[in-house]
Enzyme design. Structure first.
Site, PDB file in Angstrom:
ATOM      1  CB  CYS A   7     -27.819   1.691  15.881  1.00  0.00           C
ATOM      2  SG  CYS A   7     -26.962   3.033  14.557  1.00  0.00           S
TER       3      CYS A   7
ATOM      4  CD  GLU B 274     -24.071  -0.628  22.078  1.00  0.00           C
ATOM      5  OE1 GLU B 274     -23.535  -0.641  20.804  1.00  0.00           O
ATOM      6  OE2 GLU B 274     -25.128  -0.243  22.598  1.00  0.00           O
TER       7      GLU B 274
ATOM      8  CG  HIS C 140     -23.986   2.310  18.878  1.00  0.00           C
ATOM      9  ND1 HIS C 140     -24.331   0.971  18.406  1.00  0.00           N
ATOM     10  CD2 HIS C 140     -23.917   2.942  17.832  1.00  0.00           C
ATOM     11  CE1 HIS C 140     -24.418   0.989  17.274  1.00  0.00           C
ATOM     12  NE2 HIS C 140     -24.192   2.159  16.750  1.00  0.00           N
TER      13      HIS C 140
END
Length: 520
Positions: free
Chosen positions: A372, A500, A498
């Site tokens: 990001c 994750e 993102h």
């Protein structure tokens, strides 16, 4: 109390029932007045977890998704702000037809209605509801009252109350003390809730003698008193609860059939995690590194990918503000590391520290992953030091920069409110073939979650490409830059998203898998 492990315990219990074949969902109740977690500093609340539908939620929703392997909604995180906002809006519309609007029944009814709506949405056989905070806190009382009423509304046979309480170990005597637990149960009883199960959180296993004592003073049968002691890895908790018989007890209390099930896939993941063949050092460079939970999903994504390759990751936390203020020697800090992650985090503090770290990683051909804002600053560093655009920056940090290589999203120009107004949630990304990122996903269209207001300025894309940067992914809407890579380096990848948030123990994120693989 907060931080005791309610989220992990809830996720683990729900996972066991899901393994049995029951449909489950989980709701997290946060008793603060914020509408969501989006405007809260990570030091106050840990990371903000983003759902597919753009919810900025409590980090426990990340635990829920990782343990259950499912995607949840922003509706799965209820706050006082949401509840009161909804009731006040109904009052303004005249829904209550002249009644005096009160905590009971209007607020408690709204809480119960939202819980029932979520259960219907997911067609869940069992809905788990985690009530945050501490028993007795004034802000959580309406939620506990609503919980009390649920057994009246639905029938006691359809509601189970589970109390998770801390059992301290006195270091001078080595004795476990149950008094705090007894007092918290008394407080629950005072507001009308008798726990059906007690989960004792402690640093060591709770023996039968302690369980007997807890059972006697709380009126909970011995087999309903569960030891939830500390473990080395949070993913061991479901196995611990199964051994304790928590799964059998809860389905019995709910009048459901116990179904035999296997945890072989979970145990295989744990075996790989516990028996690595080699280790790597990863520099975690960010501005909230004093609280590691600020980057919880990134930590977990690293664990998932590392277990896949039987790698033990050693995380070296580097505060970017310390780099900026010359409080540390960056060259010494990065000595011996195998790779670095430039962590997300808005705002000016620590920006130049991150840029210095990016430069050192790039120039020394050390694998780098920018997440990001980390990707945006990777582009800033590249523009300054490779393209030669001196003073290049993001307009977020320097509105007067001569080279605004990162700029505000067009739809953000007239935004007045900070809360819930970023580019949030899951968006489609088109990957460019014959790139490193395409090789990660092995498909052309992928979906990842986002949380940002700024983007790579499209006016500078050609200049960046001319100097060796590859744009390896664009958004389907707006043709925005989603992935970058610099192929002169072994691994230099940035993502506006993102990834994750979608990583799971049994299905790691392709981006983190590729990053970990580049380290050995």
């Amino acid at each position: 109390m907060s931080g005791i492990g309610k989220g992990i315990t809830t996720a683990s219990l729900a996972m066991l029932l899901k393994k049995m074949g029951y449909t489950v969902t989980i709701v997290k109740i946060d008793p603060y007045l914020n509408k969501d977690a989006g405007t809260m500093n990570p030091y106050m609340h840990g990371e903000v977890f983003v759902t597919d539908d753009g919810g900025e939620t409590d980090l426990d929703l990340g635990h829920y998704e990782r343990f259950l392997g499912i995607n949840l909604s922003k509706e799965n995180n209820i706050t006082t702000g949401k509840i009161y906002g909804s009731v006040i809006e109904k009052e303004r519309k005249g829904v209550f037809l002249g009644q005096t609007v009160q905590i009971i029944p209007h607020i408690t009814n709204e809480i119960k209605d939202q819980l029932k709506d979520i259960s219907k949405k997911y067609s869940s056989d069992v809905t788990f509801v985690e009530i945050g905070g501490t028993v007795g806190d004034i802000e959580s009382l309406p939620f506990l009252e609503a919980a009390r009423q649920m057994s009246i509304d639905l029938g006691k046979e359809n509601v189970v109350y589970i109390h998770i309480a801390y059992i301290p170990l006195l270091p001078n005597t080595g004795e476990l003390k149950t008094k705090p637990l007894q007092h918290s149960v008394n407080e629950l009883r005072r507001i009308g809730i008798q726990p059906d199960m007690i989960f004792g959180r402690s640093t060591v296993p709770i023996n039968e003698e302690i369980k007997s004592k807890i059972s006697l003073f709380t009126n909970v049968p011995m087999n309903g008193v569960i030891s939830t002691h500390d473990v080395d890895i949070i993913y061991e908790v479901p196995i611990m609860l199964k051994k304790e018989g928590a799964d059998k007890y809860i389905v019995q209390k709910l009048g459901l059939n116990y179904r035999e099930y296997s945890l072989d896939d979970w145990e295989d993941f744990l075996e790989r995690l516990k028996n690595p063949s080699k280790s790597v050092k990863i520099a975690m460079i960010g501005k909230y590194t004093k609280l590691h939970d600020s980057y919880l999903s990134i930590k977990e994504a690293i664990i998932h990918a590392s277990a896949f390759y039987r790698i033990k990751p050693e995380l070296i936390w580097i505060e970017s503000t310390d780099i900026e203020e010359d409080k540390i020697n960056l060259e010494e800090e990065l000595n011996g590391i195998n790779g670095g992650i430039i962590l997300p985090g808005f705002g000016k503090r620590g920006v130049e520290g991150k840029i210095r770290a990016i430069k050192m990683l790039r120039e020394n051909n050390i694998p780098l992953l920018g997440i990001c804002f980390g990707m945006q600053l990777s582009v800033v560093e590249f523009a300054r030091n490779v393209v030669g655009l001196e003073g290049a920056h993001s307009t977020e940090i320097n509105p007067q920069t001569p080279y605004p290589v990162v700029s505000l999203l067009e739809e953000q120009m007239n935004v007045k409110y900070l809360g819930g107004t970023m580019r949030l949630g899951s968006y489609a990304i088109k990957l460019v073939k014959n790139t490193k990122v395409y090789d990660m996903y092995k498909q052309e269209i992928v979906y990842e979650r986002h949380r940002h207001r700024y983007e790579i300025n499209p006016k500078y894309i050609d200049k960046l490409i001319e100097n060796g940067l590859t744009i390896s992914g664009y958004s389907l809407e707006g043709n925005r830059v989603e992935f970058i890579e610099y192929n002169s380096n072994r691994f230099f990848v940035g993502t506006q998203s993102h990834p994750e948030y979608k990583s799971r123990p049994l299905t790691p994120s392709p981006v983190y898998l590729s990053f970990i693989k580049s380290l050995f």
